[in-house]
Design a protein around this motif. Structure first.
Motif, PDB file in Angstrom:
ATOM      1  N   ALA A  23       0.832  -1.213   0.000  1.00  0.00           N
ATOM      2  CA  ALA A  23       0.000   0.000   0.000  1.00  0.00           C
ATOM      3  C   ALA A  23       0.858   1.251   0.000  1.00  0.00           C
ATOM      4  O   ALA A  23       0.571   2.213  -0.726  1.00  0.00           O
ATOM      5  CB  ALA A  23      -0.936  -0.017   1.215  1.00  0.00           C
ATOM      6  N   PHE A  24       1.925   1.267   0.783  1.00  0.00           N
ATOM      7  CA  PHE A  24       2.777   2.446   0.871  1.00  0.00           C
ATOM      8  C   PHE A  24       3.594   2.662  -0.400  1.00  0.00           C
ATOM      9  O   PHE A  24       4.155   3.737  -0.594  1.00  0.00           O
ATOM     10  CB  PHE A  24       3.713   2.341   2.081  1.00  0.00           C
ATOM     11  CG  PHE A  24       3.094   2.821   3.354  1.00  0.00           C
ATOM     12  CD1 PHE A  24       3.068   4.167   3.668  1.00  0.00           C
ATOM     13  CD2 PHE A  24       2.519   1.926   4.236  1.00  0.00           C
ATOM     14  CE1 PHE A  24       2.495   4.616   4.842  1.00  0.00           C
ATOM     15  CE2 PHE A  24       1.939   2.355   5.413  1.00  0.00           C
ATOM     16  CZ  PHE A  24       1.922   3.709   5.717  1.00  0.00           C
ATOM     17  N   GLY A  84      -3.923   1.267  -1.889  1.00  0.00           N
ATOM     18  CA  GLY A  84      -3.134   2.422  -2.305  1.00  0.00           C
ATOM     19  C   GLY A  84      -3.465   2.884  -3.708  1.00  0.00           C
ATOM     20  O   GLY A  84      -3.466   4.087  -3.993  1.00  0.00           O
ATOM     21  N   GLY A  85      -3.771   1.939  -4.603  1.00  0.00           N
ATOM     22  CA  GLY A  85      -4.069   2.306  -5.983  1.00  0.00           C
ATOM     23  C   GLY A  85      -5.365   3.068  -6.123  1.00  0.00           C
ATOM     24  O   GLY A  85      -5.484   3.957  -6.982  1.00  0.00           O
ATOM     25  N   LEU A  90      -7.849   8.590  -7.257  1.00  0.00           N
ATOM     26  CA  LEU A  90      -8.489   9.850  -6.892  1.00  0.00           C
ATOM     27  C   LEU A  90      -7.542  11.031  -7.104  1.00  0.00           C
ATOM     28  O   LEU A  90      -7.969  12.104  -7.508  1.00  0.00           O
ATOM     29  CB  LEU A  90      -8.954   9.802  -5.435  1.00  0.00           C
ATOM     30  CG  LEU A  90     -10.183   8.955  -5.145  1.00  0.00           C
ATOM     31  CD1 LEU A  90     -10.543   9.032  -3.669  1.00  0.00           C
ATOM     32  CD2 LEU A  90     -11.367   9.401  -5.986  1.00  0.00           C
ATOM     33  N   LEU A  91      -6.254  10.828  -6.846  1.00  0.00           N
ATOM     34  CA  LEU A  91      -5.294  11.904  -7.097  1.00  0.00           C
ATOM     35  C   LEU A  91      -5.196  12.206  -8.582  1.00  0.00           C
ATOM     36  O   LEU A  91      -4.941  13.352  -8.976  1.00  0.00           O
ATOM     37  CB  LEU A  91      -3.924  11.519  -6.529  1.00  0.00           C
ATOM     38  CG  LEU A  91      -2.853  12.605  -6.576  1.00  0.00           C
ATOM     39  CD1 LEU A  91      -3.195  13.745  -5.616  1.00  0.00           C
ATOM     40  CD2 LEU A  91      -1.481  12.030  -6.226  1.00  0.00           C
ATOM     41  N   SER A  92      -5.407  11.191  -9.425  1.00  0.00           N
ATOM     42  CA  SER A  92      -5.357  11.412 -10.866  1.00  0.00           C
ATOM     43  C   SER A  92      -6.466  12.334 -11.347  1.00  0.00           C
ATOM     44  O   SER A  92      -6.363  12.913 -12.439  1.00  0.00           O
ATOM     45  CB  SER A  92      -5.450  10.074 -11.605  1.00  0.00           C
ATOM     46  OG  SER A  92      -4.370   9.229 -11.277  1.00  0.00           O
ATOM     47  N   SER A  93      -7.535  12.477 -10.564  1.00  0.00           N
ATOM     48  CA  SER A  93      -8.605  13.398 -10.949  1.00  0.00           C
ATOM     49  C   SER A  93      -8.086  14.835 -11.030  1.00  0.00           C
ATOM     50  O   SER A  93      -8.556  15.621 -11.861  1.00  0.00           O
ATOM     51  CB  SER A  93      -9.762  13.314  -9.953  1.00  0.00           C
ATOM     52  OG  SER A  93      -9.352  13.726  -8.661  1.00  0.00           O
ATOM     53  N   LEU A 170     -15.093  -2.363  -7.312  1.00  0.00           N
ATOM     54  CA  LEU A 170     -14.618  -1.224  -6.520  1.00  0.00           C
ATOM     55  C   LEU A 170     -13.673  -0.350  -7.334  1.00  0.00           C
ATOM     56  O   LEU A 170     -13.784   0.883  -7.335  1.00  0.00           O
ATOM     57  CB  LEU A 170     -13.922  -1.743  -5.257  1.00  0.00           C
ATOM     58  CG  LEU A 170     -13.425  -0.694  -4.256  1.00  0.00           C
ATOM     59  CD1 LEU A 170     -14.591   0.049  -3.632  1.00  0.00           C
ATOM     60  CD2 LEU A 170     -12.569  -1.357  -3.180  1.00  0.00           C
ATOM     61  N   ILE A 171     -12.754  -0.977  -8.058  1.00  0.00           N
ATOM     62  CA  ILE A 171     -11.804  -0.212  -8.877  1.00  0.00           C
ATOM     63  C   ILE A 171     -12.540   0.509  -9.999  1.00  0.00           C
ATOM     64  O   ILE A 171     -12.255   1.680 -10.295  1.00  0.00           O
ATOM     65  CB  ILE A 171     -10.722  -1.157  -9.438  1.00  0.00           C
ATOM     66  CG1 ILE A 171      -9.864  -1.711  -8.301  1.00  0.00           C
ATOM     67  CG2 ILE A 171      -9.849  -0.426 -10.447  1.00  0.00           C
ATOM     68  CD1 ILE A 171      -8.857  -2.744  -8.741  1.00  0.00           C
ATOM     69  N   THR A 172     -13.509  -0.164 -10.621  1.00  0.00           N
ATOM     70  CA  THR A 172     -14.289   0.471 -11.688  1.00  0.00           C
ATOM     71  C   THR A 172     -15.037   1.694 -11.175  1.00  0.00           C
ATOM     72  O   THR A 172     -15.071   2.739 -11.835  1.00  0.00           O
ATOM     73  CB  THR A 172     -15.281  -0.538 -12.290  1.00  0.00           C
ATOM     74  OG1 THR A 172     -14.568  -1.680 -12.777  1.00  0.00           O
ATOM     75  CG2 THR A 172     -16.060   0.087 -13.431  1.00  0.00           C
TER      76      THR A 172
END
Length: 253
Positions: A23-24, A84-85, A90-93, A170-172
């Motif tokens: 995760a880290f 973590g992914g 969400l950061l990619s938004s 969940l990923i979708t």
């Protein structure tokens, strides 16, 4: 007796570290490429030591064969990478929103290296991504993530085969949410871009002899910066609320 105690606890620690270390590796803030690997390793080891006493009762026994041990470790690493992914998605938004803003403001040609995405990107996307990382630490969302590492043992029990159907769904959902959030944060610039280009198109039809795009470009950039100054605070708070909501889903709240 001491050897048995050490072997059991070393196995439990390595099992916890397999999940948290994965995760880290990818989580925003700790998993950035510009963070030294030794720092990431030290943080993952420290958090694993903290989580171990609380999670040891939920860990399975030591496998009898190396194949079972390998499958157990792979399953734990998959769960850590998923946790973590998802937050990385969400950061990619912010990167998506910054790219749209650059296209609508005439700054798409101003490329800059984005350390969070490890690629070239528009200067506005780099600015928003770095601001998002700063907001994560300023609002103590990284503490909530550390708390969520233990809570994942309630959602994804150790030693059980992960429900890949639920993980895929969940990923979708988070991929869809990431794109939606990026478009929502850049919505004022989409409205501005459509209105602005329609206006200069009409002016160009009325005055064809004027190089309207040469004249309009400075105005477009100035107005875009003005809109960015007005909306950036709300956009960052919107992002943080979605980020907190994602962490709460891991906490089961």
């Amino acid at each position: 007796m001491l050897a048995e105690y050490l072997s059991v606890n070393i196995f439990a620690f390595l099992l916890v570290f397999a999940r948290l270390g994965a995760a880290f590796m990818v989580v925003p803030g700790f998993g950035e490429a510009f963070i030294p690997p030794r720092v990431r390793l030290a943080v993952a080891l420290g958090v694993s030591f903290i989580v171990l006493p609380f999670a040891i009762d939920q860990l399975p026994g030591e496998p009898a064969t190396p194949i079972e041990l390998l499958l157990l470790l792979v399953g734990e690493m998959v769960i850590g990478l998923v946790m973590g992914g998802i937050l990385r998605l969400l950061l990619s938004s912010l990167h998506i929103a910054g790219t749209i803003i650059a296209q609508q403001s005439g700054l798409a040609a101003a490329q800059f290296f984005d350390p969070a995405q490890m690629t070239q990107g528009a200067i506005t996307s780099t600015f928003m991504t770095l601001m998002g990382l700063t907001m994560i630490f300023v609002t103590d969302m990284h503490h909530l993530f550390i708390e969520g590492t233990f809570a994942t043992y309630r959602l994804f029990p150790a030693g059980q085969v992960p429900d890949f159907g639920s993980i895929s769904q969940l990923i979708t959902d988070f991929v869809q949410q990431s794109f939606l959030l990026g478009f929502q944060m850049s919505a004022p610039f989409l409205v501005f871009g459509i209105t602005f280009y329609m206006g200069i198109g009409l002016i160009n039809r009325l005055m064809p002899q004027v190089q309207i795009f040469f004249v309009a470009m400075p105005l477009q950039i100035v107005l875009s910066f003005a809109i960015l100054a007005i909306t950036i605070g709300a956009a960052m708070m919107w992002f943080i609320s979605y980020y907190e909501e994602a962490l709460m889903r891991f906490l089961g709240e």
